[in-house]
Design a protein around this motif. Structure first.
Motif, PDB file in Angstrom:
ATOM      1  N   ILE A 171       0.852  -1.202   0.000  1.00  0.00           N
ATOM      2  CA  ILE A 171       0.000   0.000   0.000  1.00  0.00           C
ATOM      3  C   ILE A 171       0.885   1.249   0.000  1.00  0.00           C
ATOM      4  CG2 ILE A 171      -1.651   1.380   1.349  1.00  0.00           C
ATOM      5  CD1 ILE A 171      -2.950  -1.274   2.224  1.00  0.00           C
ATOM      6  N   SER A 172       1.873   1.278   0.880  1.00  0.00           N
ATOM      7  CA  SER A 172       2.646   2.531   0.962  1.00  0.00           C
ATOM      8  C   SER A 172       3.522   2.722  -0.273  1.00  0.00           C
ATOM      9  CB  SER A 172       3.442   2.609   2.264  1.00  0.00           C
ATOM     10  OG  SER A 172       4.395   1.595   2.296  1.00  0.00           O
ATOM     11  N   MET A 173       4.055   1.656  -0.830  1.00  0.00           N
ATOM     12  CA  MET A 173       4.930   1.876  -1.999  1.00  0.00           C
ATOM     13  C   MET A 173       4.136   2.261  -3.255  1.00  0.00           C
ATOM     14  SD  MET A 173       6.331  -1.960  -2.625  1.00  0.00           S
ATOM     15  CE  MET A 173       7.738  -1.430  -3.508  1.00  0.00           C
ATOM     16  N   ILE A 174       2.875   1.847  -3.328  1.00  0.00           N
ATOM     17  CA  ILE A 174       2.057   2.219  -4.491  1.00  0.00           C
ATOM     18  C   ILE A 174       1.461   3.611  -4.290  1.00  0.00           C
ATOM     19  CG2 ILE A 174      -0.055   1.651  -5.778  1.00  0.00           C
ATOM     20  CD1 ILE A 174       0.588  -1.327  -5.269  1.00  0.00           C
ATOM     21  N   GLU A 175       1.088   3.893  -3.036  1.00  0.00           N
ATOM     22  CA  GLU A 175       0.380   5.136  -2.743  1.00  0.00           C
ATOM     23  C   GLU A 175       1.301   6.350  -2.685  1.00  0.00           C
ATOM     24  OE1 GLU A 175      -3.359   5.659   0.183  1.00  0.00           O
ATOM     25  OE2 GLU A 175      -1.488   5.030   1.106  1.00  0.00           O
ATOM     26  N   ASP A 176       2.489   6.156  -2.133  1.00  0.00           N
ATOM     27  CA  ASP A 176       3.341   7.296  -1.803  1.00  0.00           C
ATOM     28  C   ASP A 176       4.426   7.513  -2.878  1.00  0.00           C
ATOM     29  OD1 ASP A 176       5.004   9.153  -0.742  1.00  0.00           O
ATOM     30  OD2 ASP A 176       5.688   7.932   0.961  1.00  0.00           O
ATOM     31  N   PRO A 177       4.306   8.580  -3.659  1.00  0.00           N
ATOM     32  CA  PRO A 177       5.293   8.814  -4.726  1.00  0.00           C
ATOM     33  C   PRO A 177       6.701   9.080  -4.185  1.00  0.00           C
ATOM     34  CG  PRO A 177       3.594  10.528  -4.720  1.00  0.00           C
ATOM     35  CD  PRO A 177       3.254   9.585  -3.608  1.00  0.00           C
ATOM     36  N   LYS A 178       6.773   9.423  -2.882  1.00  0.00           N
ATOM     37  CA  LYS A 178       8.108   9.705  -2.313  1.00  0.00           C
ATOM     38  C   LYS A 178       8.729   8.462  -1.689  1.00  0.00           C
ATOM     39  CE  LYS A 178       7.629  14.604  -1.584  1.00  0.00           C
ATOM     40  NZ  LYS A 178       6.181  14.874  -1.401  1.00  0.00           N
ATOM     41  N   HIS A 179       7.997   7.370  -1.699  1.00  0.00           N
ATOM     42  CA  HIS A 179       8.518   6.111  -1.147  1.00  0.00           C
ATOM     43  C   HIS A 179       9.800   5.744  -1.903  1.00  0.00           C
ATOM     44  CE1 HIS A 179       8.788   1.862  -0.129  1.00  0.00           C
ATOM     45  NE2 HIS A 179       7.885   2.050   0.803  1.00  0.00           N
ATOM     46  N   PRO A 180      10.872   5.350  -1.173  1.00  0.00           N
ATOM     47  CA  PRO A 180      12.144   5.064  -1.865  1.00  0.00           C
ATOM     48  C   PRO A 180      12.008   3.960  -2.922  1.00  0.00           C
ATOM     49  CG  PRO A 180      12.219   4.424   0.480  1.00  0.00           C
ATOM     50  CD  PRO A 180      10.969   5.211   0.273  1.00  0.00           C
ATOM     51  N   GLN A 181      10.996   3.116  -2.782  1.00  0.00           N
ATOM     52  CA  GLN A 181      10.794   2.047  -3.778  1.00  0.00           C
ATOM     53  C   GLN A 181       9.429   2.233  -4.427  1.00  0.00           C
ATOM     54  OE1 GLN A 181      11.957  -1.435  -4.462  1.00  0.00           O
ATOM     55  NE2 GLN A 181      13.543  -1.749  -2.973  1.00  0.00           N
ATOM     56  N   HIS A 182       9.093   3.509  -4.724  1.00  0.00           N
ATOM     57  CA  HIS A 182       7.748   3.776  -5.250  1.00  0.00           C
ATOM     58  C   HIS A 182       7.447   2.948  -6.495  1.00  0.00           C
ATOM     59  CE1 HIS A 182       4.110   5.705  -6.399  1.00  0.00           C
ATOM     60  NE2 HIS A 182       4.628   6.327  -7.445  1.00  0.00           N
ATOM     61  N   LEU A 183       6.291   2.290  -6.483  1.00  0.00           N
ATOM     62  CA  LEU A 183       5.833   1.528  -7.643  1.00  0.00           C
ATOM     63  C   LEU A 183       4.643   2.278  -8.231  1.00  0.00           C
ATOM     64  CD1 LEU A 183       5.563  -0.951  -9.508  1.00  0.00           C
ATOM     65  CD2 LEU A 183       4.296  -2.096  -7.688  1.00  0.00           C
ATOM     66  N   GLU A 184       4.862   2.806  -9.439  1.00  0.00           N
ATOM     67  CA  GLU A 184       3.802   3.589 -10.061  1.00  0.00           C
ATOM     68  C   GLU A 184       2.857   2.636 -10.802  1.00  0.00           C
ATOM     69  OE1 GLU A 184       5.258   6.376 -12.970  1.00  0.00           O
ATOM     70  OE2 GLU A 184       3.571   7.719 -12.613  1.00  0.00           O
ATOM     71  N   VAL A 185       1.580   2.691 -10.446  1.00  0.00           N
ATOM     72  CA  VAL A 185       0.598   1.836 -11.123  1.00  0.00           C
ATOM     73  C   VAL A 185      -0.304   2.739 -11.953  1.00  0.00           C
ATOM     74  CG1 VAL A 185      -1.274   0.172 -10.830  1.00  0.00           C
ATOM     75  CG2 VAL A 185       0.680   0.118  -9.266  1.00  0.00           C
ATOM     76  N   LEU A 186      -0.336   2.477 -13.258  1.00  0.00           N
ATOM     77  CA  LEU A 186      -1.079   3.336 -14.183  1.00  0.00           C
ATOM     78  C   LEU A 186      -2.038   2.489 -15.011  1.00  0.00           C
ATOM     79  CD1 LEU A 186       1.983   5.418 -15.346  1.00  0.00           C
ATOM     80  CD2 LEU A 186       0.004   6.351 -14.129  1.00  0.00           C
ATOM     81  N   PRO A 187      -3.146   3.077 -15.475  1.00  0.00           N
ATOM     82  CA  PRO A 187      -3.628   4.423 -15.225  1.00  0.00           C
ATOM     83  C   PRO A 187      -4.168   4.568 -13.794  1.00  0.00           C
ATOM     84  CG  PRO A 187      -5.155   3.246 -16.676  1.00  0.00           C
ATOM     85  CD  PRO A 187      -4.023   2.323 -16.395  1.00  0.00           C
TER      86      PRO A 187
END
Ligand code: ME8
Length: 518
Positions: A171-187
């Motif tokens: 949850i935090s890695m998908i939600e938080d763009p500043k997370h050091p391991q941010h996983l961007e889920v698009l769209p």
């Protein structure tokens, strides 16, 4: 050098490739080619998913062994990609030895970290999805909502992966763009769906099969094979040498982007990152899912007989136009409806009328007025080419990088329309009688701007753009000049097509297509 690692799903070998598979693969190829032109060191991976119950059933139905079916269908995919000029860097098959080795390495790591345990399980399994379904997921007839087939009850002792341990981290890695391991889920809309589901909590998942031979044996219990989805996801690291010492893995991982349709987004945005985290490997940077195609409003299916194959596309439009049309007809993201008629219509408007017309009339006028040579005009301010460059620089690259190919195609068409309008305004056929100096300048600039167009459209139409470049009398190796241009955005003082250079015969590059039949 900056690196860029992009992947398509690895496709099941139970069936031959169709336009849905082609769509994702062409999209990845265009993005990869664009990034190469921008000076990136690119690795573009595709391949085939060859284990699991679905393949065994398909092989049985066709009277073949699973391996025979895999060899045959994997080749169909390779042939289709050759037909569409897909320039992949790697084609992984999950029956490749290096892949099998990596799957065993990763499952052993998870086992050693006590993220795997054994338990008796009974569940409803959809062989077509290759996944367990909960009662609540079934439709009103008790069938899988995607495949409209009843699931089978599967009861066995399996190994389970502690997926539930990763809920909060995901949850935090998908939600938080500043997370050091941010996983961007698009769209974004699909990202929100994933987050919504994650917030309901995760259950551990079965990651082995006791009664399925056609798979990779678990390293710590050879009586069980690895669940096909765990096997398949690991392709993204096995293909680039996770288990060898070539350094390719260190160079390219983590992947910038995994592309796919919405059907398998959950596996790529939840299960795959959890496996990676469990094994202590950095997580990929983004996943981008597109919608599902329907054909003339109906789901693509053998029974309906409405499947469009890559070969049908190429037979009708040629390789380059097929690539352009497949990705520019509908936006990347939402579901969309396509048909041969809609593709033909777009072909006629964008390619036969707009680009084709530009090429053919500049060609004819140069033959007629300048003996087929780039006019030897005086130095002048080539405003048209600057205007074309400004249009193409404004949003075209960003559109490709954010997979909005239909937008890039629109910008590209605006640039061509501008040149065609300029030709109408200039009316060279009148200038031929009144002002030959202006006539020479006009034709000179049509060629420079056409050469620029060729550079920008190369990722969509790699062979035709090179042909246009050469026939337009442009100087230098197409790819080298393009890379240089994209690095400094400087139009050479004497243009791309120097004065006096002989042009070739363009012929009819995009013959018009009848649109009243399929
Ligand atoms: O799911 N519209 O393989 P698969 C748009 N092996 N895209 C479509 C489509 C349609 N109607 N039909 C297929 C699998 N696709 C697994 C993947 S990855 C580790 C394992 C495309 O053969 C789209 O990219 O069912 C979709 O996600 C993919 O094919 C599914 O291919």
């Amino acid at each position: 050098m900056k690196k860029y690692y992009i992947t398509t799903p690895i496709y099941y070998v139970n069936d031959k490739p169709h336009i849905g598979h082609a769509y994702t693969t062409i999209a990845a190829d265009i993005a990869a080619r664009w990034k190469k032109l921008q000076g990136f060191d690119v690795f573009f991976l595709t391949g085939t998913d060859e284990h699991g119950a679905k393949i065994v059933q398909s092989a049985q139905a066709k009277g073949k062994t699973p391996k025979e079916l895999c060899d045959e269908t994997s080749q169909y995919f390779k042939d289709a990609w050759a037909l569409l000029n897909i320039d992949y860097s790697g084609f992984i098959r999950t029956t490749d030895q290096k892949h099998e080795k990596t799957v065993q390495l990763i499952t052993q790591k998870l086992f050693d970290k006590q993220l795997i345990y054994k338990k008796q399980y009974e569940g409803l399994y959809c062989v077509h999805c290759e996944k367990f379904l909960a009662e609540k997921d079934l439709d009103e007839n008790g069938c899988c909502p995607d495949h409209k087939k009843p699931p089978v009850i599967q009861s066995e002792e399996n190994y389970f992966f502690k997926l539930s341990d990763f809920t909060e981290k995901l949850i935090s890695m998908i939600e938080d763009p500043k997370h050091p391991q941010h996983l961007e889920v698009l769209p974004e809309a699909r990202r929100n769906e994933i987050l919504g589901k994650l917030r309901l909590g995760l259950e551990d998942i079965s990651i082995s099969r006791a009664n399925l031979q056609w798979g990779i044996p678990l390293p710590f219990d050879a009586t069980q094979t690895v669940y096909v989805w765990v096997d398949a996801l690991i392709n993204y690291i096995s293909a680039i040498g996770y288990s060898d010492d070539t350094n390719t893995f260190e160079k390219y991982w983590p992947a910038e982007i995994h592309l796919m349709a919405k059907d398998i987004l959950w596996f790529h945005s939840v299960i795959w990152p959890a496996i990676l985290m469990g094994a202590g490997i950095p997580v990929h940077k983004s996943v981008y899912s597109h919608g599902f195609f329907t054909i003339n409003g109906e789901k693509m299916s053998k029974t309906i007989g409405n499947i469009i194959t890559p070969k049908e596309l190429v037979d009708k439009f040629g390789t380059d136009a097929s690539r352009y049309l497949a990705v520019s007809l509908i936006p990347f993201g939402p579901d969309g409806d396509i048909s041969m008629q809609a593709l033909s219509h777009k072909y006629n408007i964008d390619l036969a009328n707009n680009l084709g017309n530009l090429i053919s009339r500049t060609n004819k006028m140069t033959e007629k007025y300048f003996e087929g040579k780039i006019p030897d005009c005086q130095n002048f301010d080539d405003i048209l080419t600057k205007k074309v460059a400004a249009i193409l620089e404004n949003g075209y690259g960003q559109a490709i990088e954010s997979m909005q190919f239909h937008k890039a195609a629109e910008i590209f068409q605006q640039a061509i329309t501008l040149i065609n309008q300029q030709i109408e305004n200039d009316a060279p056929w009148k200038l031929a009688k009144t002002d030959t100096v202006k006539l020479a300048q006009c034709l000179f600039s049509y060629f420079q701007s056409t050469a620029l167009i060729a550079m920008y459209i190369a990722p969509f139409m790699p062979a035709l753009s090179k042909k246009i470049w050469t026939l337009a009398g442009a100087d230098g190796d197409f790819e080298t000049v393009s890379k240089k241009y994209f690095a400094d955005k400087i139009i050479p003082e004497n243009g791309f097509c120097p004065r006096g250079n002989k042009i070739g015969n363009f012929g009819i590059m995009f013959p018009r297509i009848e649109t009243d039949k399929k």
